[in-house]
Scaffold this active site. Sequence first.
Site, PDB file in Angstrom:
ATOM      1  CG  HIS A   3      -2.992  23.752 -32.222  1.00 21.02           C
ATOM      2  ND1 HIS A   3      -1.643  23.962 -32.191  1.00 21.02           N
ATOM      3  CD2 HIS A   3      -3.499  24.512 -33.604  1.00 21.02           C
ATOM      4  CE1 HIS A   3      -1.160  24.350 -33.331  1.00 21.02           C
ATOM      5  NE2 HIS A   3      -2.233  24.895 -34.366  1.00 21.02           N
TER       6      HIS A   3
ATOM      7  CB  THR B  37      -9.735  19.400 -24.992  1.00 21.23           C
ATOM      8  OG1 THR B  37      -8.210  19.500 -25.217  1.00 21.23           O
ATOM      9  CG2 THR B  37     -10.022  18.058 -24.776  1.00 21.23           C
ATOM     10  CD  GLU B  38      -8.288  24.898 -23.497  1.00 15.51           C
ATOM     11  OE1 GLU B  38      -7.292  25.542 -24.124  1.00 15.51           O
ATOM     12  OE2 GLU B  38      -8.453  24.561 -22.238  1.00 15.51           O
ATOM     13  CG  ASN B  39      -8.962  25.320 -32.635  1.00 15.40           C
ATOM     14  OD1 ASN B  39      -9.807  25.415 -33.759  1.00 15.40           O
ATOM     15  ND2 ASN B  39      -7.701  25.731 -32.778  1.00 15.40           N
TER      16      ASN B  39
END
Length: 600
Positions: A376, A444-446
């Site tokens: 996100h 897992t992604e920010n």
Amino acid sequence: MLPDYLIPVLLTPVRDRSRTGRDPCCRLWSNMLPCCAVRVCHVLMLVLCLSAAEDFDWTKNNHDSFYYGTFPTGFSWGAGSSAYQTEGAWDKDGKGLSIWDVFSHKKGKIQQNDTGDSSCEGYYKFKDDTSLMKELKLNHYRFSISWPRIIPTGVKSDHINEKGIQYYNELIDHLLENKITPIVTLYHWDLPQVLQEKYGGWQNISMINHFNEFANLCFERFGNRVKYWITFNNPWSVAVEGYETGEHAPGLRLRGTGAYKAAHHIIKAHAKVWHTYDTLWRGKQQGLVGISLSGDWGEPVDITNQKDIEAAERYVQFYLGWFATPVFHGDYPQVMKDFVGRKSVHQGLGTSRLPMFSPQEKSYMKGTCDFLGIGHFTTRYITHKSYPSGRSGTSYFTDRDLAELVDPRWPDPGSEWLYSVPWGFRRLLNFVKTQYGNPMIYVTENGVSEKMSCTELCDEWRIQYYKDYINEMLKAIRDGVNVKGYTAWSLLDKFEWDEGYSERFGLYYVDFRNKNKPRYPKASVQFYKRIISFNGFPNQREVENWRRKAVETCSSSNQLLAADPLTSHMEMVTEIVVPTVCTLCILLSAIFLMFLLRRN
């Protein structure tokens, strides 16, 4: 819910180079009324729309509040990367071509015609990078395995590249020696080029078996040490940007059909891999298999307008729900089936452009997720906008019947699509909890990028972004959302797909002009390290002290970095600048001598 200071407000249409195909939307004035009765009405409709959990109060509008506290014991802190973006060594040690190797070598596809040929040279520097992780006190590191590095043609029966296997063995072992847990992604967009040329890539159902064979090989060779597997990273981008808009590899523009077909095969491939692990490996390896899905939050522009409320949910369902709903519930979101089906009928098509799952496939897919990875970055305001159905101009974007807008006051330090809107993160996490039965979540992604020509290690905007987004995640955990870990995106500056090296997401600055690709810590390294050490936020004074010390540290680092490129380019200075200066000196001396002679 829109804050009071935006009533009324001029919203701005999304300008999003990384997601071309989104039709430009007009600026508009929102006509919301700041009265309690209207807000209560909106909340009731939103609760119905999202089936909201009782313990999350969608009525609250305290976007600026900050919560000081700690994360649960055992919460895992990490950072991430991907193979093509960081490894380099694109044609070394038996690696086969990927679709990104081929795509990036085509002129005009990537900003400034950059490629990932050498990138961060992570293939050679993984021990150095592990030292950076250890210094950060990371609990886990998320990376991906390059399919063509271990199976050059993508077909297991053709050839297995043992040198590629050896590289990932050494990486995994070195992480574990340093008490860093590997979280491994099987597919982060680098499909073997042979499979694209021979079968058409993810447009072809044969990819399911080829991917399963690749995954099974990874389980066989690495699964005794890897306990967290991610099948696909952000399949939305693979499908939409690879097969709908063509801005990503393999660069196909199959508007209205390509993305849906690619996604259909990806979802089925994920399910098959999950079942392979469940049947053959789970008993002896005791690992988990999940999928990493990206999703922006969509907030209705007009909280009094039922169409805007429905459009906002539709935005999230066409994005995150497209992949999450089949994995958890066995089929596509009903709203996707309704909208794409109806528009397909209006086009005169006999069947929907959105493929269907058989009853057996629905049963096979349902529940194939041990944990859900969430990537996100940002939020959009959403309003309803009807697009006519027609044979020409139909696309994934027009199927949604909505327009995306942003508040021009939102910070946007880097990527044109990435605005800092922390409160949307908490709402998205609660949406996942509500829609999918509160699954185990790993973020897992920010992270956030910068886009600047000069070197800047004092990334105060990134410190602010991490502080605010991580705090919203902490609030979501207090709401009861089952978040187990967080992955900062990314550990290093790296190749950013169609943007090349023009954008930087890294905690560590990489000097791509230097052949050794040295790494330098940005201020955000020290700040993130403090969050990890405390496992949260102690109090306002302490957190502000973290920021102050981080900026002080980066100021001295900036001076060192300013000197380093000068050293790395000394050969150029010696060969070009010095001779030029000497020539000018000779000419000036001759002119001065002629001037003196004439005077005499």
